[in-house]
Write a protein that holds these residues in place. Structure first.
Motif, PDB file in Angstrom:
ATOM      1  N   PRO A  54       0.813  -1.231   0.000  1.00  0.00           N
ATOM      2  CA  PRO A  54       0.000   0.000   0.000  1.00  0.00           C
ATOM      3  C   PRO A  54       0.845   1.279   0.000  1.00  0.00           C
ATOM      4  O   PRO A  54       0.433   2.296  -0.566  1.00  0.00           O
ATOM      5  CB  PRO A  54      -0.823  -0.110   1.292  1.00  0.00           C
ATOM      6  N   PHE A  55       2.035   1.227   0.602  1.00  0.00           N
ATOM      7  CA  PHE A  55       2.907   2.406   0.575  1.00  0.00           C
ATOM      8  C   PHE A  55       3.351   2.719  -0.850  1.00  0.00           C
ATOM      9  O   PHE A  55       3.455   3.877  -1.235  1.00  0.00           O
ATOM     10  CB  PHE A  55       4.133   2.221   1.475  1.00  0.00           C
ATOM     11  N   MET A  56       3.620   1.664  -1.632  1.00  0.00           N
ATOM     12  CA  MET A  56       3.968   1.872  -3.037  1.00  0.00           C
ATOM     13  C   MET A  56       2.810   2.560  -3.759  1.00  0.00           C
ATOM     14  O   MET A  56       3.010   3.548  -4.474  1.00  0.00           O
ATOM     15  CB  MET A  56       4.286   0.540  -3.713  1.00  0.00           C
ATOM     16  N   ILE A  57       1.615   2.046  -3.556  1.00  0.00           N
ATOM     17  CA  ILE A  57       0.436   2.603  -4.222  1.00  0.00           C
ATOM     18  C   ILE A  57       0.212   4.056  -3.798  1.00  0.00           C
ATOM     19  O   ILE A  57      -0.021   4.928  -4.645  1.00  0.00           O
ATOM     20  CB  ILE A  57      -0.800   1.727  -3.935  1.00  0.00           C
ATOM     21  N   LEU A  58       0.312   4.322  -2.510  1.00  0.00           N
ATOM     22  CA  LEU A  58       0.098   5.689  -2.018  1.00  0.00           C
ATOM     23  C   LEU A  58       1.193   6.646  -2.484  1.00  0.00           C
ATOM     24  O   LEU A  58       0.919   7.819  -2.748  1.00  0.00           O
ATOM     25  CB  LEU A  58      -0.032   5.682  -0.498  1.00  0.00           C
ATOM     26  N   THR A  59       2.415   6.154  -2.596  1.00  0.00           N
ATOM     27  CA  THR A  59       3.496   6.982  -3.149  1.00  0.00           C
ATOM     28  C   THR A  59       3.132   7.413  -4.563  1.00  0.00           C
ATOM     29  O   THR A  59       3.284   8.594  -4.923  1.00  0.00           O
ATOM     30  CB  THR A  59       4.824   6.194  -3.163  1.00  0.00           C
ATOM     31  N   ILE A  60       2.654   6.486  -5.353  1.00  0.00           N
ATOM     32  CA  ILE A  60       2.279   6.791  -6.743  1.00  0.00           C
ATOM     33  C   ILE A  60       1.085   7.737  -6.780  1.00  0.00           C
ATOM     34  O   ILE A  60       1.090   8.728  -7.525  1.00  0.00           O
ATOM     35  CB  ILE A  60       2.005   5.485  -7.520  1.00  0.00           C
ATOM     36  N   VAL A  61       0.071   7.462  -5.972  1.00  0.00           N
ATOM     37  CA  VAL A  61      -1.137   8.303  -5.961  1.00  0.00           C
ATOM     38  C   VAL A  61      -0.791   9.747  -5.606  1.00  0.00           C
ATOM     39  O   VAL A  61      -1.192  10.687  -6.311  1.00  0.00           O
ATOM     40  CB  VAL A  61      -2.196   7.736  -4.983  1.00  0.00           C
ATOM     41  N   PHE A  62      -0.031   9.939  -4.536  1.00  0.00           N
ATOM     42  CA  PHE A  62       0.302  11.301  -4.129  1.00  0.00           C
ATOM     43  C   PHE A  62       1.302  11.949  -5.083  1.00  0.00           C
ATOM     44  O   PHE A  62       1.290  13.162  -5.265  1.00  0.00           O
ATOM     45  CB  PHE A  62       0.785  11.339  -2.675  1.00  0.00           C
ATOM     46  N   GLY A  63       2.154  11.144  -5.717  1.00  0.00           N
ATOM     47  CA  GLY A  63       3.058  11.684  -6.733  1.00  0.00           C
ATOM     48  C   GLY A  63       2.299  12.197  -7.945  1.00  0.00           C
ATOM     49  O   GLY A  63       2.582  13.278  -8.465  1.00  0.00           O
ATOM     50  N   LEU A  86      12.655   5.497 -13.639  1.00  0.00           N
ATOM     51  CA  LEU A  86      13.281   4.804 -12.509  1.00  0.00           C
ATOM     52  C   LEU A  86      12.236   4.317 -11.508  1.00  0.00           C
ATOM     53  O   LEU A  86      12.368   3.223 -10.943  1.00  0.00           O
ATOM     54  CB  LEU A  86      14.293   5.720 -11.818  1.00  0.00           C
ATOM     55  N   MET A  87      11.208   5.110 -11.313  1.00  0.00           N
ATOM     56  CA  MET A  87      10.145   4.707 -10.410  1.00  0.00           C
ATOM     57  C   MET A  87       9.426   3.464 -10.953  1.00  0.00           C
ATOM     58  O   MET A  87       9.110   2.539 -10.204  1.00  0.00           O
ATOM     59  CB  MET A  87       9.150   5.863 -10.214  1.00  0.00           C
ATOM     60  N   LEU A  88       9.214   3.413 -12.261  1.00  0.00           N
ATOM     61  CA  LEU A  88       8.595   2.229 -12.870  1.00  0.00           C
ATOM     62  C   LEU A  88       9.489   1.000 -12.713  1.00  0.00           C
ATOM     63  O   LEU A  88       8.995  -0.109 -12.466  1.00  0.00           O
ATOM     64  CB  LEU A  88       8.264   2.486 -14.330  1.00  0.00           C
ATOM     65  N   VAL A  89      10.800   1.196 -12.839  1.00  0.00           N
ATOM     66  CA  VAL A  89      11.748   0.097 -12.609  1.00  0.00           C
ATOM     67  C   VAL A  89      11.624  -0.387 -11.160  1.00  0.00           C
ATOM     68  O   VAL A  89      11.628  -1.589 -10.892  1.00  0.00           O
ATOM     69  CB  VAL A  89      13.192   0.535 -12.938  1.00  0.00           C
ATOM     70  N   LEU A  90      11.474   0.556 -10.232  1.00  0.00           N
ATOM     71  CA  LEU A  90      11.329   0.182  -8.823  1.00  0.00           C
ATOM     72  C   LEU A  90      10.016  -0.562  -8.569  1.00  0.00           C
ATOM     73  O   LEU A  90       9.977  -1.490  -7.756  1.00  0.00           O
ATOM     74  CB  LEU A  90      11.423   1.415  -7.929  1.00  0.00           C
ATOM     75  N   VAL A  91       8.962  -0.186  -9.256  1.00  0.00           N
ATOM     76  CA  VAL A  91       7.695  -0.918  -9.130  1.00  0.00           C
ATOM     77  C   VAL A  91       7.883  -2.363  -9.612  1.00  0.00           C
ATOM     78  O   VAL A  91       7.424  -3.307  -8.962  1.00  0.00           O
ATOM     79  CB  VAL A  91       6.561  -0.209  -9.903  1.00  0.00           C
ATOM     80  N   VAL A  92       8.582  -2.537 -10.724  1.00  0.00           N
ATOM     81  CA  VAL A  92       8.874  -3.888 -11.215  1.00  0.00           C
ATOM     82  C   VAL A  92       9.705  -4.645 -10.176  1.00  0.00           C
ATOM     83  O   VAL A  92       9.438  -5.814  -9.876  1.00  0.00           O
ATOM     84  CB  VAL A  92       9.591  -3.839 -12.592  1.00  0.00           C
ATOM     85  N   GLY A  98       7.951  -9.687  -4.588  1.00  0.00           N
ATOM     86  CA  GLY A  98       6.769 -10.495  -4.294  1.00  0.00           C
ATOM     87  C   GLY A  98       6.877 -11.886  -4.889  1.00  0.00           C
ATOM     88  O   GLY A  98       6.467 -12.877  -4.267  1.00  0.00           O
ATOM     89  N   HIS A  99       7.448 -11.968  -6.082  1.00  0.00           N
ATOM     90  CA  HIS A  99       7.664 -13.263  -6.732  1.00  0.00           C
ATOM     91  C   HIS A  99       8.626 -14.127  -5.910  1.00  0.00           C
ATOM     92  O   HIS A  99       8.365 -15.319  -5.675  1.00  0.00           O
ATOM     93  CB  HIS A  99       8.197 -13.040  -8.150  1.00  0.00           C
ATOM     94  N   PHE A 100       9.740 -13.519  -5.455  1.00  0.00           N
ATOM     95  CA  PHE A 100      10.695 -14.271  -4.635  1.00  0.00           C
ATOM     96  C   PHE A 100      10.069 -14.681  -3.305  1.00  0.00           C
ATOM     97  O   PHE A 100      10.322 -15.783  -2.813  1.00  0.00           O
ATOM     98  CB  PHE A 100      11.974 -13.461  -4.398  1.00  0.00           C
ATOM     99  N   PHE A 122      20.219  -2.851  -5.326  1.00  0.00           N
ATOM    100  CA  PHE A 122      19.584  -2.192  -6.464  1.00  0.00           C
ATOM    101  C   PHE A 122      18.699  -1.003  -6.069  1.00  0.00           C
ATOM    102  O   PHE A 122      18.819   0.081  -6.650  1.00  0.00           O
ATOM    103  CB  PHE A 122      18.807  -3.219  -7.288  1.00  0.00           C
ATOM    104  N   PRO A 123      17.791  -1.142  -5.078  1.00  0.00           N
ATOM    105  CA  PRO A 123      16.958   0.012  -4.746  1.00  0.00           C
ATOM    106  C   PRO A 123      17.741   1.185  -4.157  1.00  0.00           C
ATOM    107  O   PRO A 123      17.302   2.334  -4.257  1.00  0.00           O
ATOM    108  CB  PRO A 123      15.932  -0.537  -3.745  1.00  0.00           C
ATOM    109  N   VAL A 124      18.903   0.912  -3.585  1.00  0.00           N
ATOM    110  CA  VAL A 124      19.747   2.005  -3.081  1.00  0.00           C
ATOM    111  C   VAL A 124      20.199   2.885  -4.245  1.00  0.00           C
ATOM    112  O   VAL A 124      20.135   4.117  -4.171  1.00  0.00           O
ATOM    113  CB  VAL A 124      20.969   1.457  -2.300  1.00  0.00           C
TER     114      VAL A 124
END
Length: 139
Positions: A54-63, A86-92, A98-100, A122-124
């Motif tokens: 949900p934090f990912m989703i809310l980050t995108i919504v408020f962005g 880059l944000m889309l890469v981070l979403v992937v 989640g897959h792992f 990578f996310p760093v």
């Protein structure tokens, strides 16, 4: 607008905190030979992934909400296009986590702890790049 920016930053920081920690749990999952520890780490990984999504989703919504205040500027800003990429890469990356997590839960993840140590960095790199883009606006 400042409330929207504040919420965007709060949810982004929360998302990144989780996205930094989740692969560290994967490192430990890949290393452990103790069934009890493995099961406990699996529970932690599952709960953390569900908690940060949900934090990912809310980050995108408020962005998106934030950019709507000055869309004409953002659609012409090269740095912004790079940030979005880059944000889309981070979403992937998030969904790969989640897959792992599901692979570990099913006992079929064959990646080593060394792989997850590198995967964790990578996310760093993404965070550093996004912050530089937003603050410096190099292009």
């Amino acid at each position: 607008m400042l409330w929207i920016k504040s919420l965007h930053i709060i949810f982004m920081v929360s998302w990144f905190a989780g996205i930094f920690y989740l692969p560290r749990i994967f490192v430990n999952l890949a290393m452990t030979e103790n069934d009890g520890a493995f099961n406990q780490l699996n529970i932690m990984a599952r709960k953390l992934y569900r908690f940060i999504t949900p934090f990912m989703i809310l980050t995108i919504v408020f962005g998106v909400w934030l950019t709507s205040y000055n869309w004409d500027y953002y659609k012409a800003a090269g740095w912004f296009h790079t940030k979005i990429a880059l944000m889309l890469v981070l979403v992937v990356y998030h969904f790969i986590c989640g897959h792992f997590q599901k692979q570990f839960a099913e006992g079929r993840c064959s990646k080593s702890h060394v792989f997850f140590r590198w995967f964790n960095e990578f996310p760093v790199v993404i965070l550093i790049a996004i912050i530089i883009l937003v603050v410096v606006k190099p292009f």
